[in-house]
Each structure stands twice: as C-alpha cells, then as structure tokens.
Design a protein around this motif. Sequence first.
Motif, PDB file in Angstrom:
ATOM      1  N   SER A  50     -65.469 -14.767  36.368  1.00 33.48           N
ATOM      2  CA  SER A  50     -65.723 -15.596  37.550  1.00 33.48           C
ATOM      3  C   SER A  50     -66.458 -16.842  37.101  1.00 33.48           C
ATOM      4  O   SER A  50     -66.963 -16.902  35.984  1.00 33.48           O
ATOM      5  CB  SER A  50     -66.590 -14.841  38.574  1.00 33.48           C
ATOM      6  OG  SER A  50     -67.904 -14.680  38.074  1.00 33.48           O
ATOM      7  N   LEU A  52     -69.287 -19.998  38.700  1.00 37.23           N
ATOM      8  CA  LEU A  52     -70.131 -20.515  39.777  1.00 37.23           C
ATOM      9  C   LEU A  52     -70.192 -22.036  39.649  1.00 37.23           C
ATOM     10  O   LEU A  52     -70.103 -22.572  38.543  1.00 37.23           O
ATOM     11  CB  LEU A  52     -71.553 -19.946  39.675  1.00 37.23           C
ATOM     12  CG  LEU A  52     -71.709 -18.444  39.933  1.00 37.23           C
ATOM     13  CD1 LEU A  52     -73.108 -17.978  39.530  1.00 37.23           C
ATOM     14  CD2 LEU A  52     -71.441 -18.125  41.406  1.00 37.23           C
ATOM     15  N   ALA A 106     -73.669 -13.171  43.618  1.00 36.40           N
ATOM     16  CA  ALA A 106     -72.294 -13.558  43.977  1.00 36.40           C
ATOM     17  C   ALA A 106     -71.437 -13.749  42.734  1.00 36.40           C
ATOM     18  O   ALA A 106     -70.264 -13.347  42.708  1.00 36.40           O
ATOM     19  CB  ALA A 106     -72.318 -14.848  44.803  1.00 36.40           C
ATOM     20  N   GLY A 107     -72.005 -14.364  41.706  1.00 45.20           N
ATOM     21  CA  GLY A 107     -71.225 -14.582  40.478  1.00 45.20           C
ATOM     22  C   GLY A 107     -70.833 -13.263  39.841  1.00 45.20           C
ATOM     23  O   GLY A 107     -69.674 -13.076  39.423  1.00 45.20           O
ATOM     24  N   ASP A 109     -70.651 -10.386  41.371  1.00 53.71           N
ATOM     25  CA  ASP A 109     -69.760  -9.682  42.307  1.00 53.71           C
ATOM     26  C   ASP A 109     -68.301 -10.128  42.150  1.00 53.71           C
ATOM     27  O   ASP A 109     -67.386  -9.292  42.110  1.00 53.71           O
ATOM     28  CB  ASP A 109     -70.238  -9.940  43.745  1.00 53.71           C
ATOM     29  CG  ASP A 109     -69.370  -9.224  44.755  1.00 53.71           C
ATOM     30  OD1 ASP A 109     -69.645  -8.039  45.019  1.00 53.71           O
ATOM     31  OD2 ASP A 109     -68.413  -9.841  45.257  1.00 53.71           O
ATOM     32  N   MET A 110     -68.090 -11.433  42.028  1.00 52.98           N
ATOM     33  CA  MET A 110     -66.704 -11.915  41.884  1.00 52.98           C
ATOM     34  C   MET A 110     -66.087 -11.411  40.578  1.00 52.98           C
ATOM     35  O   MET A 110     -64.898 -11.093  40.528  1.00 52.98           O
ATOM     36  CB  MET A 110     -66.661 -13.442  41.969  1.00 52.98           C
ATOM     37  CG  MET A 110     -66.904 -13.959  43.380  1.00 52.98           C
ATOM     38  SD  MET A 110     -66.616 -15.733  43.545  1.00 52.98           S
ATOM     39  CE  MET A 110     -68.187 -16.407  43.022  1.00 52.98           C
ATOM     40  N   LEU A 275     -68.271 -19.014  48.542  1.00 57.04           N
ATOM     41  CA  LEU A 275     -68.384 -17.698  47.888  1.00 57.04           C
ATOM     42  C   LEU A 275     -69.680 -17.525  47.099  1.00 57.04           C
ATOM     43  O   LEU A 275     -70.206 -16.424  47.000  1.00 57.04           O
ATOM     44  CB  LEU A 275     -67.161 -17.452  47.006  1.00 57.04           C
ATOM     45  CG  LEU A 275     -65.949 -16.974  47.816  1.00 57.04           C
ATOM     46  CD1 LEU A 275     -64.661 -17.114  47.026  1.00 57.04           C
ATOM     47  CD2 LEU A 275     -66.149 -15.533  48.263  1.00 57.04           C
ATOM     48  N   MET A 276     -70.199 -18.608  46.552  1.00 52.00           N
ATOM     49  CA  MET A 276     -71.440 -18.515  45.771  1.00 52.00           C
ATOM     50  C   MET A 276     -72.641 -18.184  46.661  1.00 52.00           C
ATOM     51  O   MET A 276     -73.622 -17.609  46.226  1.00 52.00           O
ATOM     52  CB  MET A 276     -71.662 -19.850  45.052  1.00 52.00           C
ATOM     53  CG  MET A 276     -73.017 -20.059  44.447  1.00 52.00           C
ATOM     54  SD  MET A 276     -73.162 -21.660  43.613  1.00 52.00           S
ATOM     55  CE  MET A 276     -73.963 -22.658  44.872  1.00 52.00           C
ATOM     56  N   GLY A 280     -70.239 -13.705  47.190  1.00 47.73           N
ATOM     57  CA  GLY A 280     -69.026 -13.301  46.475  1.00 47.73           C
ATOM     58  C   GLY A 280     -68.032 -12.615  47.393  1.00 47.73           C
ATOM     59  O   GLY A 280     -68.047 -12.784  48.618  1.00 47.73           O
ATOM     60  N   TYR A 303     -64.379 -22.816  45.231  1.00 45.80           N
ATOM     61  CA  TYR A 303     -63.802 -21.556  44.698  1.00 45.80           C
ATOM     62  C   TYR A 303     -62.385 -21.260  45.208  1.00 45.80           C
ATOM     63  O   TYR A 303     -62.098 -20.167  45.722  1.00 45.80           O
ATOM     64  CB  TYR A 303     -64.743 -20.364  45.014  1.00 45.80           C
ATOM     65  CG  TYR A 303     -66.125 -20.676  44.567  1.00 45.80           C
ATOM     66  CD1 TYR A 303     -66.463 -20.559  43.219  1.00 45.80           C
ATOM     67  CD2 TYR A 303     -67.069 -21.174  45.452  1.00 45.80           C
ATOM     68  CE1 TYR A 303     -67.717 -20.937  42.774  1.00 45.80           C
ATOM     69  CE2 TYR A 303     -68.324 -21.554  45.009  1.00 45.80           C
ATOM     70  CZ  TYR A 303     -68.637 -21.426  43.672  1.00 45.80           C
ATOM     71  OH  TYR A 303     -69.870 -21.802  43.235  1.00 45.80           O
TER      72      TYR A 303
END
Length: 363
Positions: A50, A52, A106-107, A109-110, A275-276, A280, A303
């Motif tokens: 992923s 960010l 979030a990073g 998680d993606m 998403l960040m 995510g 994203y």
Amino acid sequence: MPESLTLESATVRTVSVPLRRPVVSKVGLFREWPLILIDLYTNEGVVGRSYLEPYLKHSSRYIVPAIEDLVAAQAGQCLAPLDNFQASRRSLNLVGYEGITMIAIAGIDMAIWDALAKASDMPLAVMLGGSIGAVPAYNSNGLWLTDVSTLAKEAEELVAEGRFEGLKLRLGRDRLSDDLAAIRAVREGAGEDIKLMVDFNQGLSLGDALARCHALDDEGLYWFEEPIVYNNLSGYAQLARELRTPLQIGENFYGPRAMHEAVTVQACDYVMPDLMRIGGVSGWLRAAPIAAAGGIRVSTHLYPEVAAHLMRITETAHWLEWQDWADPILKEPFAVADGRIEIPNRPGSGIEWDEAAVKRYAN
Ligand code: SMN
Ligand code: MG
C-alpha cells in the motif's frame, strides 16, 4: 493457497515523485508529491502493498516509526484486518485515535487487505463480495489556483486525458470575479456540459463562505467542497441548509465516527472519505454504510487504486476522484477510458512497485 497469513515484518520507504502539474491550493504548494510505500511480509511469502500520501514530506519522520512500531507489536499474529484495526487503535488510545495514529493504521490496513486478497487469488473488490469493472471518475489532476488565463486550455487537456465528464476546479480566489472567470474559462475549454466539482480547500471563514457560495449558487456547479475548516460541523450544517448546490465534505474525516457525526448533524449532502484518514479498507467498510443508510452519495478522495475496488461495493457509490500522482512508481498504473477507471483483473488491490522508479525517487 495458505489458509491464513501470519504477519512477519514490514519495510517502509519514502519517495517524492514529480507532479505533472504542481498543486497550487489553499492547503499548500507542492511541486513533488511525497509517498510512503509499505511492503508487508508474511510468513507464508505473500507480500501486501500500500502507499500513503502524507502531503508533507517531513511528516514521514513521525508516520514511518508509527507504522514500524504497530507492525512490530503484531508480528507473529494472524492477519485479520478488522481485528488488527481494533487492536492498533486500542493500543494508541492514550495519544488519540486521529491524526498520525489513524494514518499509520490505515496504511497497514490497506496492505493487509491486499495480502489477503492476493492469498485468496482474487481482486480486492471480488474478495469483498463485489465484482471488478469500470468505475465512473472525474479528473482531479489540475485546475489549481493558477492564473485564470491558463485554465481553458488545461480544462480541454484534462477532458482529453480520458474523455472525462467531470473535472475538479479549485476556487476561493481573493475576488469573486476571479472565481467566476475561472468557472467561465473551464467551461470554455471543457464544454458547457462538463460537471464541475469546485473545491475551496477550507480556505474561507464561515462568513466569507456564506457570501461566496451564495454568490455562486446559481452557477450550476456540481458540488461545493470544503469551503471552511474541516471540523466546523455546525458551520457546515448552516451552509448545507442555506445553499442549493450540494455540499461535499469528508476528505478530513478521521475514522467512521467522524462520518457518523457529520451525517447526524446534517453537515453535508455528499461525502468523500480519504482512505488514509478514514482508516483504510476497514475504516471504509465501517464508514461508507453510515452514509449509504441515509441515502448519501459517497465519492472517494485520493488513493484511486484501492478506492476503485471499494466503490464497487459501496451502495451509494458516486464519483471516484482520479489522480495519477502515484503512477511514476507503479509497475502497472491503472488505465482510464471513457471517464472511467478500470480495475485490473489481478489478485489484491493491483498495486506493485516499479522498483527502478522507487530507487530513482527515493528520499
Ligand atoms: C486536494 C488533494 C490533494 C492536494 C491538495 C488538494 C483536494 C482534493 O482537497 O480534494 O483533491
Ligand atoms: Mg478536496
């Protein structure tokens, strides 16, 4: 195919890629775009990836260690993104759920969702119960707060990049007459039918926003985005009540609760989580249904690769914001045609690095 994946480690790298058109906006002037690249390794050999977009290059000094710390704390554990999301949030409760905490989570998680989809041999959208296909997008690659005389030609070029039916124009110049001239110029270049999303990037006080947006309310604009500072929800509720042009916010929602708060106070007509910041894929899965249940249309912010998969499973999916800013370091950038972004038919989110480019743009 492994039955489950075990988190081993992560490498986190930073690059700054050149922007074809510098970002000139109320949130800053950027000639290069910093990216944080995450490679998440599992004991089973699957690698989740992923990136960010932290806007500020120097902020990687705090974000990267946060990512590394969260990964180290969960090394050896089974990858279960919703569990990992909750555990990571709980672990940082005492320094707050938002800001860097959420960005780091979030990073990771993606990357976890990418790894799981790869292990399942499915594109992310398919693993989440949807299908792959084209996603309607507007072009957000230009029309910054630059000289109005440049906008007509740029608008024409932006439409031609993918036969786009929508463009985003940044507004909030000192004088109303200049905002009106910018709108006219874009319509001249892109044609009268163009859907024109306009973004003030939080640049106005509430009083100025009321005046400016009322003055522009008959211009047939597609949405007014973030006229005022992102966390003034009562101000947004007033704007939403008074204006006929739909009000769009959400790129600064940190986590699903922020979505709930905005919806509860009727702060906007449309939402566009980033998403960040929303958390995510896991954050999106929890936030988007809050909007959808109220019939509120959901667009994306930045994203585009991961967001395209999520639009395929979002009940009230609206517009994907198309930016090609990560393209310089992607092995196979996503294709755009007929105003749509194509989700590639490959396992995971479809994000892989062009390692030579990553080396070239490394910080
Ligand atoms: C934006 C995004 C990235 C940099 C500057 C401004 C903008 C958007 O808010 O919605 O695209
Ligand atoms: Mg915006």
